[in-house]
Motif scaffolding. Structure first.
Motif, short mmCIF file in Angstrom:
data_model
loop_
_atom_site.label_atom_id
_atom_site.label_comp_id
_atom_site.label_asym_id
_atom_site.label_seq_id
_atom_site.Cartn_x
_atom_site.Cartn_y
_atom_site.Cartn_z
N TYR A 24 0.85 -1.18 0.00
CA TYR A 24 0.00 0.00 0.00
C TYR A 24 0.89 1.24 0.00
O TYR A 24 2.00 1.24 0.57
N LEU A 25 0.41 2.29 -0.62
CA LEU A 25 1.11 3.57 -0.64
C LEU A 25 0.15 4.64 -0.14
O LEU A 25 -0.89 4.91 -0.77
N PHE A 26 0.48 5.26 1.00
CA PHE A 26 -0.33 6.34 1.58
C PHE A 26 0.41 7.66 1.33
O PHE A 26 1.55 7.82 1.79
N THR A 27 -0.24 8.58 0.64
CA THR A 27 0.40 9.85 0.31
C THR A 27 -0.53 11.00 0.68
O THR A 27 -1.77 10.86 0.62
N GLY A 28 0.06 12.12 1.05
CA GLY A 28 -0.72 13.29 1.45
C GLY A 28 0.13 14.23 2.29
O GLY A 28 1.28 13.93 2.63
N SER A 29 -0.41 15.39 2.60
CA SER A 29 0.32 16.37 3.40
C SER A 29 0.45 15.89 4.84
O SER A 29 -0.20 14.92 5.26
N ARG A 30 1.23 16.59 5.62
CA ARG A 30 1.54 16.18 6.99
C ARG A 30 0.28 16.26 7.85
O ARG A 30 -0.61 17.10 7.66
N GLY A 31 0.23 15.37 8.85
CA GLY A 31 -0.83 15.41 9.85
C GLY A 31 -2.20 15.05 9.36
O GLY A 31 -3.20 15.39 10.00
N THR A 32 -2.31 14.34 8.25
CA THR A 32 -3.63 13.99 7.72
C THR A 32 -4.04 12.55 8.04
O THR A 32 -5.14 12.14 7.65
N GLY A 33 -3.20 11.77 8.71
CA GLY A 33 -3.60 10.44 9.15
C GLY A 33 -2.97 9.29 8.41
O GLY A 33 -3.47 8.16 8.49
N LYS A 34 -1.86 9.48 7.72
CA LYS A 34 -1.23 8.40 6.95
C LYS A 34 -0.68 7.31 7.88
O LYS A 34 -1.02 6.12 7.73
N GLU B 278 8.06 8.22 5.29
CA GLU B 278 8.89 9.12 4.47
C GLU B 278 9.75 8.31 3.49
O GLU B 278 10.96 8.47 3.39
N VAL B 279 9.07 7.45 2.74
CA VAL B 279 9.76 6.52 1.87
C VAL B 279 10.50 7.24 0.74
O VAL B 279 11.43 6.69 0.14
N HIS B 280 10.11 8.48 0.43
CA HIS B 280 10.77 9.20 -0.66
C HIS B 280 12.22 9.56 -0.31
O HIS B 280 12.99 9.95 -1.19
N HIS C 106 3.45 -13.84 3.82
CA HIS C 106 3.16 -13.35 5.15
C HIS C 106 3.65 -11.91 5.37
O HIS C 106 3.68 -11.43 6.50
N VAL C 107 4.04 -11.20 4.31
CA VAL C 107 4.61 -9.84 4.43
C VAL C 107 3.70 -8.85 3.73
O VAL C 107 3.21 -9.10 2.61
N ILE C 108 3.46 -7.72 4.40
CA ILE C 108 2.71 -6.60 3.83
C ILE C 108 3.55 -5.33 4.00
O ILE C 108 4.05 -5.05 5.10
N PHE C 109 3.70 -4.58 2.92
CA PHE C 109 4.42 -3.32 2.97
C PHE C 109 3.41 -2.16 2.93
O PHE C 109 2.49 -2.16 2.10
N ILE C 110 3.61 -1.18 3.82
CA ILE C 110 2.80 0.05 3.82
C ILE C 110 3.78 1.22 3.75
O ILE C 110 4.54 1.47 4.69
N LEU C 111 3.80 1.88 2.62
CA LEU C 111 4.69 3.02 2.40
C LEU C 111 3.91 4.32 2.61
O LEU C 111 2.78 4.47 2.13
N ALA C 112 4.53 5.26 3.30
CA ALA C 112 3.91 6.57 3.56
C ALA C 112 4.88 7.67 3.14
O ALA C 112 6.08 7.59 3.42
N THR C 113 4.34 8.71 2.49
CA THR C 113 5.19 9.80 2.02
C THR C 113 4.37 11.07 1.85
O THR C 113 3.15 11.01 1.60
N THR C 114 5.07 12.19 1.97
CA THR C 114 4.47 13.49 1.67
C THR C 114 4.93 14.02 0.32
O THR C 114 4.42 15.04 -0.15
N GLU C 115 5.87 13.37 -0.31
CA GLU C 115 6.44 13.80 -1.60
C GLU C 115 6.33 12.66 -2.60
O GLU C 115 7.30 12.03 -2.97
N VAL C 116 5.11 12.40 -3.03
CA VAL C 116 4.88 11.25 -3.89
C VAL C 116 5.52 11.45 -5.26
O VAL C 116 5.87 10.46 -5.95
N HIS C 117 5.74 12.69 -5.69
CA HIS C 117 6.32 12.94 -7.00
C HIS C 117 7.79 12.54 -7.07
O HIS C 117 8.35 12.44 -8.17
#
Length: 625
Positions: free
Chosen positions: A40-50, A126-128, A148-159
């Motif tokens: 999964y990739l969660f992207t958005g500005s800071r403090g929005t719940g990623k 902050e995967v970027h 048995h592995v799930i990756f969840i990536l979170a970033t504010t700079e998806v570009h």
């Protein structure tokens, strides 16, 4: 140890996540149906719940008793993941572990099965920040990880992510949280903490947080440390922002081009320990609100302010030009960049000096403001009006009493022009009043329902002359008067010389804004005056429009609405009148002018001979404008 509010009230279920239904609903449905993705990739500005949603998802996929896609929060897996006793969910900070060696260690650990839970979940925040080598090392495992592995990536700079990474993940975009939703959550948190939070204070915190719930809760935490009852003043002092009245005062100074007032307000805020950088940001946001109100039909959804602030901004948006607003926004943005390297107070003061004096600024926005000022006149309209209002009254002429032993010479200029009759004079005034010196108790443009204009005879009756004036006239050579001519009765003329007022009038540049205000209540009048122009001369506004448009102003109610619209925009009460230009070939015949207007109004006028006019001189109709 004290636990800060954003950690204490972090959502534990998807239903508690604020204002992100496009993410939470989809994740719950996938979990309910057993459609669990491997990345999964969660992207958005800071403090929005990623990160919050990532932790909820990690508990939900391992929960022993899930409830409609949410973790139960009571089983041993949920409790172990919350208190950190189960290590099958790992949160990695890519900013500090961005090398290829860290990713290789992660891949090696992923091959082992989880110790307690069902899935081993890796949350990479902050995967970027990962290096290109680290991204390339992660590609193969991210595409085909162990079951048995799930990756969840979170970033504010998806570009900044590689397209190969984006193509291997399910992407969820987190949007900024609305100010109303943040304010509601803050009120709930304050109530749970046994504190009191005003609605206006909650909206101000939400506006400062700029869509970030974490920032809003952190600021609320600071406010509660100052006082258990959080008011608007508490937030202003804690955050170091300027109150709205200061912002409106500074905007008003820019509109009136009052440099002294702007610098005084800045000095007052500086002495009150206000952050100049934050003040500049607030001014940029304030001018953005003025721009939205100026250009949109209804900007209430985009401008989050209290009702009182909304009324103040609406009044200012109607009176300030769009070019001045855009000039202010560009200037404040440029000043924010300069504040990083120079004196913040000096940079902000220089910005307001340029805004209040566009001639000192060479930017295209300032040149546009100067061109608009040149089109409307040398001085800004409001400055010229303020000077006309505050100008001292014209002193009355003192009565001239000649000495009895020295008779006035025959060649001395008489008190009245030879070609005009003597006007009625006040006890201490001899001669005609100055132009435009109309008594305030008499409004000649509002005495008649015919577009606020009442006719008077062209020649006023002979006034009563006192004994002293009679004696003075005997000592002088009496002026020669033209012999009376047997002619038709004097034709009606306006009580005020409209042509003279029109010749000295200046272009009224706020007339289109007044028509916009009228359009909201009376569309017919606004459409009739759509292509009209207006001019201002002292207390009069003279309208240049087709004659048919004036027919709508025969109603006293319509005239009152136009006056109210003018007062709403300008803050002053004006008298209304038509704009008349002087005839090039001399003064036209008033009777022919009245006949022409009667025909335009649809009134059947019979052509009469001069003899018939002589016999019916008192029955000539007075045609309204």
């Amino acid at each position: 140890m004290y636990k800060v509010l954003y950690r204490k009230y972090r959502p534990r279920f998807f239903a508690d996540v604020v204002d992100q239904p496009q993410v939470t609903v989809t994740l719950k449905n996938e979990l309910t149906r057993g459609r669990i993705a491997h990345a999964y990739l969660f992207t958005g500005s800071r403090g929005t719940g990623k990160t919050t949603c990532a932790k909820i998802l990690a508990r939900a996929v391992n929960c022993l008793n899930p409830q409609n896609g949410d973790p139960c929060g009571e089983c041993e897996i949920c409790r172990g993941l919350e208190d950190g006793s189960i290590l099958d969910v790992m949160e990695i900070d890519a900013a500090s572990n961005n090398g290829v060696d860290s990713i290789r260690s992660l891949i090696e650990e992923a091959n082992f099965t989880p110790a307690t839970a069902k899935y081993r979940v890796y949350i990479i925040d902050e995967v970027h920040m990962l290096s290109d080598a680290a991204f390339n090392a992660l590609l193969k495992t991210l595409e085909e990880p162990p079951a048995h592995v799930i990756f969840i990536l979170a970033t504010t700079e998806v570009h900044e992510l590689l397209p190969t990474i984006l193509s291997r993940c399910q992407r969820f975009d987190f949007r900024r949280i609305s100010p109303e939703a943040i304010a509601d959550r803050l009120e709930y948190v304050a109530k749970e903490e046994g504190a009191e939070l005003d609605r206006e204070a909650a909206l101000l915190i939400a506006r400062i947080a700029d869509g970030a719930m974490r920032d809003a809760l952190s600021l609320l935490d600071q406010c509660l440390g100052r006082d258990a009852r959080v008011t608007l003043e508490t937030v202003n002092r804690t955050a170091g922002v300027a109150a709205r009245e200061y912002l409106s005062a500074l905007a008003q100074a820019v509109q009136e081009q009052d440099i002294s007032r702007a610098l005084e307000v800045i000095d007052e805020l500086y002495r009150a320990s206000k952050d100049m950088n934050r003040l500049c940001e607030e001014m940029a946001e304030y001018f953005r609100g003025l721009m939205l109100i100026k250009t949109m039909k209804d900007a209430s959804r985009l401008v989050t302010v209290s009702n009182q602030e909304w009324e103040t901004m609406n009044r200012q948006a109607l009176t300030i030009s769009l070019s001045a607003i855009l000039h202010g926004m560009d200037t404040f943005e440029e000043t924010l960049n300069k504040m990083r390297y120079g004196n913040q107070r000096a940079q902000l003061e220089m910005a307001f000096v340029r805004l209040c004096s566009p001639e000192l600024d060479s930017t295209p926005e300032a040149l546009l403001r100067r061109l608009e000022a040149l089109e409307s006149g040398n001085l800004p309209l409001r400055r010229a009006q303020s000077q006309s209002v505050t100008a001292p009254p014209v002193p009355k002429q003192e009565k001239i009493v000649p000495k009895q032993e020295e008779p006035a010479p025959a060649a001395e200029e008489p008190l009245q022009p030879p070609e005009q009759p003597i006007e009625p004079a006040e006890p201490e005034q001899v001669g005609l009043p100055e132009a435009g010196d109309i008594p305030p108790e008499r409004d000649p443009l509002s005495e008649s329902p015919a577009f606020d204009q009442a006719p008077l005879p062209s020649e006023p009756p002979e006034p009563a002359i006192s004994a002293e004036q009679e004696q003075l006239s005997l000592q002088q050579e009496p002026p020669k008067r033209k012999p009376p001519v047997s002619a038709p009765a004097a034709k009606p003329q306006p009580a005020v010389d409209i042509v003279a007022l029109s010749a000295e009038a200046e272009r009224f540049r706020d007339w289109p804004e007044i028509l916009q205000v009228i359009k909201s209540s009376t569309k017919s009048v606004a459409m009739a005056f759509a292509n009209s122009t207006a001019y201002v001369n002292g207390d009069y506004i003279l309208i240049d429009a087709p004659e048919i448009a004036f027919a709508l102003l025969q109603s006293q109610e319509q005239r009152n609405r136009m006056r109210e619209a003018i007062q709403q925009v300008t803050g002053r009460i004006y008298k209304l009148g038509p704009y008349r230009r002087a005839e090039e070939d001399g003064e036209s015949d008033p009777l022919e002018e009245l006949t022409r207007r009667a025909k335009e109004s649809g009134i059947d006028v019979q052509e009469e001979s001069p003899q018939e006019n002589d016999s019916s001189e008192d029955e000539d109709p007075i045609i309204p404008f």
